[in-house]
Design an enzyme around this catalytic site. Structure first.
Site, mmCIF file in Angstrom:
data_model
loop_
_atom_site.group_PDB
_atom_site.id
_atom_site.type_symbol
_atom_site.label_atom_id
_atom_site.label_comp_id
_atom_site.label_asym_id
_atom_site.label_seq_id
_atom_site.Cartn_x
_atom_site.Cartn_y
_atom_site.Cartn_z
ATOM 1 N N ARG A 37 6.450 50.652 11.404
ATOM 2 C CA ARG A 37 5.888 49.363 10.958
ATOM 3 C C ARG A 37 5.820 48.326 12.082
ATOM 4 N NH1 ARG A 37 4.948 52.560 8.038
ATOM 5 N NH2 ARG A 37 5.436 52.767 5.830
ATOM 6 N N SER A 87 6.408 47.010 0.114
ATOM 7 C CA SER A 87 7.864 46.992 0.299
ATOM 8 C C SER A 87 8.283 45.720 1.028
ATOM 9 C CB SER A 87 8.310 48.193 1.120
ATOM 10 O OG SER A 87 8.002 49.378 0.433
ATOM 11 N N GLU A 112 9.537 43.556 6.163
ATOM 12 C CA GLU A 112 8.260 44.173 6.531
ATOM 13 C C GLU A 112 7.142 43.128 6.508
ATOM 14 O OE1 GLU A 112 5.902 47.772 4.673
ATOM 15 O OE2 GLU A 112 7.966 48.390 5.031
#
Ligand SMILES: Cc1cc2nc3c(=O)[nH]c(=O)nc-3n(C[C@H](O)[C@H](O)[C@H](O)COP(=O)(O)OP(=O)(O)OC[C@H]3O[C@@H](n4cnc5c(N)ncnc54)[C@H](O)[C@@H]3O)c2cc1C
Length: 291
Positions: A165, A213, A286
């Site tokens: 990520r 998420s 995130e």
């Protein structure tokens, strides 16, 4: 907000992000081509915030930011075949749409990514991934512009910078197009894999407005969702936002009413603190916060 020389429309942040978070308004500009984009950068009094489809961001409670969004049409959404499974693609195109178009032409291998909402640009900036696959594996080159100076920004295969990520795209850069490669596949089979992925996602995606998420998994064998559940986070609430009863690493806005980014931040902080107390693990977010 005052009218701006570079145009755009003033919109609430809650309408710009899938979580419906942020009580302020932003001026949203959608330049039609690179020349218009450079004109926006040159006349904007502050570097604009780069926005995709807002599926991984939390908007701002304050007014005054300028949001630069590539339109999902024209120059910024074009697909140009380069041969040997390589395609130059505009970063404003939806990732789902790109993979469906290529599958019909007999190119793929990325069905696992086909249900990730948002634009190619957002996927590149976040190194979007699912089921052990990441968009990074398909990227040969990226072209963009620095939103502070208007200078060209280039990334070529081998330059690195990818991680879980995380991506080589700096926050101040707007990626306008990328060269991607895909494997030769049987079109019908790839389309079937994409359909199966859609069905899988429908089953596992918690109900409500969301932004994916909240936290990264600390390790592949240590999912954030499990740590958050063990820390008793399910059902925690701040304003219109709550930790989903279906998935503890998922904040949902059940009503879809605009909510304060500050409430969202408070809830995410409480979740991380609960895991810190319960398991001694530090969670890393995130999402990208606009303020
Ligand atoms: C229901 C749901 C499911 C999801 N599932 C997944 C999943 O399985 N895997 C996953 O990885 N993510 C998932 N996400 C998160 C999100 O969809 C991805 O991160 C997506 O790639 C973000 O794209 P976007 O266009 O919406 O970007 P935005 O949310 O608008 O922006 C995200 C970041 O990308 C930057 N950005 C956007 N466009 C550009 C550009 N052209 N140039 C430079 N920077 C840019 C923004 O500045 C921001 O920092 C999910 C989200 C939702 C709501």
């Amino acid at each position: 907000m005052q009218p701006a020389s570079f145009g755009g429309v003033v919109l609430p942040w809650s309408s710009l992000c899938s979580l419906r978070a942020g009580l302020g308004v932003a001026r949203v500009v959608e330049p039609a081509d690179p020349a218009a984009l450079l004109a926006v950068i040159a006349s904007c009094p502050q570097p604009p915030r780069v926005l995709g489809r807002g599926t991984n961001i939390v908007g701002s409670d304050d007014d005054g930011l300028v949001a630069l969004r590539l339109p999902a049409r024209g120059d910024f959404a074009a697909i140009t075949p380069l041969g040997d499974g390589r395609f130059e693609v505009g970063a404003g195109l939806s990732l789902t749409r790109l993979l469906a178009i290529l599958a019909k032409e007999g190119f793929g291998g990325g069905a696992a990514l086909s249900g990730i909402p948002g634009t190619l640009g957002g996927a590149l900036a976040m190194n979007a991934g699912a089921l052990g696959q990441e968009i990074a594996a398909n990227v040969l080159a990226m072209l963009g512009f620095d939103c502070r100076t208007g200078r060209k920004w280039l990334w070529a295969e081998g330059a690195g910078g990818w991680g879980y990520r995380t991506s080589p795209v700096p926050p101040e850069v707007v990626v306008t197009r990328a060269t991607l490669h895909f494997a030769r596949v049987e079109a019908e089979e790839e389309l079937a894999r994409i359909s199966a992925e859609r069905v899988r996602r429908q089953k596992v995606t918690p109900a409500g407005f969301s932004a994916g998420s909240v936290f990264r998994n600390p390790a592949p064998e240590l999912p954030a969702g499990r740590l958050l559940e063990q820390a008793g986070c399910k059902g925690m609430r701040e304003g219109v936002f709550a930790v989903s009863a279906e998935h503890a690493n998922w904040i949902v806005n059940g009503s879809g009413d605009p909510g304060a980014a500050a409430d969202c931040r408070r809830l995410a902080d409480r979740m991380a603190a609960a895991v810190g107390r319960n398991a001694g693990v530090t969670l890393h977010g995130e999402w990208r916060w606009m303020a």
